[in-house]
Structure formats: structure tokens, C-alpha cells
Enzyme design. Sequence first.
Site, PDB file in Angstrom:
ATOM      1  N   TYR A 131      -3.655   5.288   0.069  1.00  0.00           N
ATOM      2  CA  TYR A 131      -5.091   5.157  -0.196  1.00  0.00           C
ATOM      3  C   TYR A 131      -5.796   6.450   0.210  1.00  0.00           C
ATOM      4  CZ  TYR A 131      -9.718   2.799  -0.113  1.00  0.00           C
ATOM      5  OH  TYR A 131     -11.026   2.419  -0.340  1.00  0.00           O
ATOM      6  N   CYS A 132      -6.601   6.993  -0.703  1.00  0.00           N
ATOM      7  CA  CYS A 132      -7.416   8.189  -0.440  1.00  0.00           C
ATOM      8  C   CYS A 132      -6.518   9.337   0.025  1.00  0.00           C
ATOM      9  CB  CYS A 132      -8.519   7.848   0.576  1.00  0.00           C
ATOM     10  SG  CYS A 132      -9.740   9.159   0.812  1.00  0.00           S
ATOM     11  N   ILE A 133      -6.810   9.942   1.156  1.00  0.00           N
ATOM     12  CA  ILE A 133      -6.006  11.062   1.624  1.00  0.00           C
ATOM     13  C   ILE A 133      -4.588  10.617   1.967  1.00  0.00           C
ATOM     14  CG2 ILE A 133      -6.660  10.851   4.049  1.00  0.00           C
ATOM     15  CD1 ILE A 133      -6.737  13.858   4.226  1.00  0.00           C
TER      16      ILE A 133
ATOM     17  N   GLY B 151      -2.908   8.757   0.035  1.00  0.00           N
ATOM     18  CA  GLY B 151      -2.236   8.920  -1.243  1.00  0.00           C
ATOM     19  C   GLY B 151      -1.880  10.371  -1.517  1.00  0.00           C
TER      20      GLY B 151
ATOM     21  N   LEU C 292      -4.274   4.881  -4.593  1.00  0.00           N
ATOM     22  CA  LEU C 292      -5.577   4.217  -4.683  1.00  0.00           C
ATOM     23  C   LEU C 292      -6.675   5.229  -4.373  1.00  0.00           C
ATOM     24  CD1 LEU C 292      -4.730   0.920  -2.736  1.00  0.00           C
ATOM     25  CD2 LEU C 292      -4.484   1.379  -5.197  1.00  0.00           C
TER      26      LEU C 292
END
Length: 614
Positions: A353-355, A357, A381
Site C-alpha cells: 500500500y502506497c510507499i 507498494g 494499492l
Amino acid sequence: MAGTDGGVNDEEEKPRSFDPKSADAYMVRDPQAFAMNVAKALENLGKAASEWLAPRERGDIPQTTASPMSDLVQTLSDVAEYWMAEPERSVEAQTHLISSYFDIWKKSVSQFSGESTNAGEQSDEKRRHKRFADEDWQANPFFDALQKVYFVTVSWADRMVTEAEGLDEKTRQKAQFYMRQVTEAISPANFAFTNPQVFRETVATSGANLVKGMAQLAEDMAAGNGNIKLRQTDYSKFVIGQNIAVTPGKVIARSELCEVIQYAPSTEKVLKRPLLIIPPWINKFYILDLNARKSFVKWCVDQGHSVFMISWVNPDARHATKGWDDYTREGIDFALEAIEQATGEKQINAVGYCIGGTLLASTLALHAQAKNRRIRSATLLAAQTDFTHAGDLKVFIDEQQLATLDAHMKAVGYLDGAIMASVFNMLRASDLIWPYVVDNYLRGAQPPPFDLLYWNSDSTRVAAANHSFYLRNCYLENNLAEGRMQVAGKVVNLKDIEIPVYDLATREDHIAPAKSVFTGAACFGGPVEFVLSASGHIAGVVNPPEMDKYQYWTSASPDGDFEEWQKSAIEQKGSWWPHWQKWIKGQDKRKVAARVPGEAMEPLCDAPGTYVLE
């Protein structure tokens, strides 16, 4: 305004004139009490100033603290230089603004003298601003003139930036962002005696609201240790592990950088491949486990996943030298080893998720070089891998600003969470800053409890080496997308990633813009399922099916132009979660007996663990 039948809406077009009796609500009834409360409010404001100054005098906040103010001045000076270069151009711009002010003044005088005004003249822009919803923004000539002058000024300032010639794309983007921050800050809604609601409450309470508000400002400045920690919710209503982050599980492993949580199963059979979730280390993991209704973790458990979660440490000076390689090795690789010990499985599905990812993507590229096949599918994500279109966050990142930031982080070993929080809040200042400034510090109100905003305020520090590497390699130089990033001594290339990727973008994302995520999706060497969700960076991801909110879009592979992709995309109602679950099962739907935390290795403690409490 036209009605739905194409005619005129009589109610909206009804003439309205100023009622002098309405001014009574703005007349101070007890001057002595009012004067005393203003004095108390100023005393509390002085306490807030002391809380701001004290850590700077002690050296807790070094003088090298990064600030965008100098960059703001320089950027807007570049805009002003264009308009001042030719006197005729400058005069024309000023004349246009002054004539607009004069027109507003004439209409205000007419309204004050009792002449009727047309309610339908209010601007579309005004209607979109909830902060100008009070009736007196139209009914009272003083406030009506203020808001009209404000919107004319905002429009004029925006024109100064958009029509300035000779600006490169980077400078124009920065100028637009900074100008928006300035115009939002000077809004009449942000000041006690130019906001009708606050003005009336100040009069009604003889200034007691300001006393309470300034006391809260001092408390929030103390809570942020010299950087204001803007209260966005009632913190007292939430306790981590009791009514937030409550999905049952055990911490099964711990490194210097993370704890690995294994969640208890709720089904007799589970998918053979365990699921590892890698959250961002900016803020804490429990955005994916807010409560039973909003928990992505709980939903995955109920769908038959063996869920493992990385919970990152909240770093301090001891972690100053921990960099991207360490987060790869002591984070993702460490978790993979723990999962194998706990389940015996060598192949897993991973979600970043976010960083988190972005870290997952670079790790997968490194694994591909080493023929490491532990991660067999990846879900990203709202995660960027190509930062060409990374949005307003790029405003804060250039060589000069990075040098200042590096100097600050070198002095203390990390970037304070309050600074990170203020940067993210600035991206949506009209929603995440100024309404709370007005309510908390001018009205003296307490914000209601809201779990999402509790998480948002639970900010974390960022290790100096890791943050510097991330900003330079991703935002400034785009090395990950262009095949130049070095991880563990190897130059990694996203094209080496040939496993299936599920890549989710959110349409209104101000942190990982959808176009940026889409562009990065084309960097992978294997099949990519690109999905666009409605809403933003958080609500677009944390969208349980039971809530029956929003929608998502699917289409062909993410190639070519993003706008063209959207035109061909098919809209699906509701949450993207079931669509993802179907995709995951399409990779490997084999099932085994449920795995119970603690069966194969001794748990260290109950979920949500200890790092999340720091």
C-alpha cells in the site's frame, strides 16, 4: 437558476434586502466581560507562542528545519517578475482587479441601503465551498462583500499564475500550489471577525470561545513539541488494540525495523498461499484494520486468507542510517522468512500500500535478478512506481529543498511526523487544515470522534537515510521507473518483474495520482490488471463491500494514454475488494487447513504488537 423544467426557480430568485435588525447579533452586550476574555485569549496565545519557541531555544528543533517559505517567496517572485517586466501589462492586471472591487462595492452599497439583490447572482464557486454556507455570507452586505472580494481575488491570483509566460512546467506547478495555499490562508472564513458564525459566537459568549480556542492551540503546540499537532478528532475515544486495530492475531517475529503479525483464521480452510501486507511506514498499519466494519485485514481473513502484516517501527535517532536496503532486507525479506517458518510455504501473495507498494516493486525487481520466486503475485494499492506525474508532492522536492531537508534530518536522525503530517494536510488544506483551525481555535469546539482522522493524526517519524533515498530516487530522479535505482548493490529494472500484478489507482488521489499509478503500471514485464477506484487515497482503498459505496473501473492492459483508457473502461458498482479476491483465487485457488498463530513458532505478544504503540 433554472429549475428542472427549464423555467425559473421562484424561491431562489426571490428578492432579498438587508434587514438592519440582523446586525444585533454582532453587537457586544458586555464590553467588560468581552475585554477580559480577549485578554485571557491573548494570554493563552502567548502560551502557545512559548510552546513553539521553547524546543527551538533548547535545540530540540534545529535551525536547519526545512521550511517551504523561502521557496514560496522565490517561486511567486518569478511570477511577479513577468507581470512587472512591462508596466503596461502590470497596470492592465491591476486595473482589472480594482474595477472588479469597485463593482462589488457599488452592489454592496445598494444592498445596504435596502435595494433588493438577486440571490441567483452568487457564484458557482461559492456554492462549492461549505465554509461559506452560513446565510449571512449573502444576507449581510458586509460579509457578502467580503466573500465576493475574496473569490474575485482568488480568480485574479490564479490568472496571474496561469497567464504568466516564460515559466517552466515545474515552476508553474509550484506557483499554482503556493498561490492556492496563500489564497486559502487569507480566506475571510479563517478570521474571527470576518467569519459571521465565529463573530456571532464571539459576541454571544463575550469572547469565551476565543479563550478556550487559544488554550487548545497551546495544548496542540505542546503535543507537537513545537510543531502544531492539529487536532482533527477526539483522541480520547480511541485506544489501539481495544476499539481500533482489533483483529485477533499474534506477533510472531520482530526485527529492528518491523514486527510481523499473523492473524487468527476465521475459516476452517484457507488459501494455500499466505498473504503478506506491506503498509507504508508513513503513519501506521492499522489504516487497514480500523475496526470490524472497515478492516481490510478482517475481510481477507474471512475470505480464507492466512494474513500476515508488517508493522513498521516508529524510528528515532537510533535508526538514522537505516536505508532502503534495510527496509527491503529487515522488512519484506524478514517477513518472508517468518511466514515460511510459520506455515512451511515458500510461495505467497503480497500486497503493498502506497510507499509500501513502491518498496514491494523494487524488492520484486531485485528478487527477479536472484531468481527468488517466493512472491508469486503482487497487489499494489495506490502505489507509484513511475513518478513523472506524481502531483503536488513534487512541489517540495528539488535539489535545494532536498539539501535543506537532508541537513535537518542529519541533525536529528529522522523527519518528525508532525512535519510529514503538515505536508500531507497542505495537499488538501481547504479540507484538512482551515476548517479545524476555525472550529478548534476560533470557535473553541472539540472535533467529534472519527477513526480515520485518529489514524491520520497518529503520524510517525521517518528514518533519515531511508527518506532521503526515497525522495531522490523516486520523486527527484525517477530512477525506479527508468531502471537506474540501486538496491542491495544491484541496479534493478521493473521489466524483470514477470509475475501477475494487480494495480489499483484511486480517481481522486492527491498523494498517488491515478495518472501516475497508470503510467507506472506499464513498467512491469508481466501481466497487469489495472483497476481504477472511485474516491481518494484512503476511502478508495478502504471500501468494504458491505458499505455499498463508490464504484470502480476495469479495462484492457494499462498501455498508452490514461484518458483514453478511462473512455473504454467499464464501470462496476461497489467495492473493488470482491474483484480482487476473484483475481487472487485465479492465481492459485488451492486450500489447506487453517493455520493458527503460534503453532509453528512461539508468539512474542498479541496483535497489534508493540511497535504500533510507539
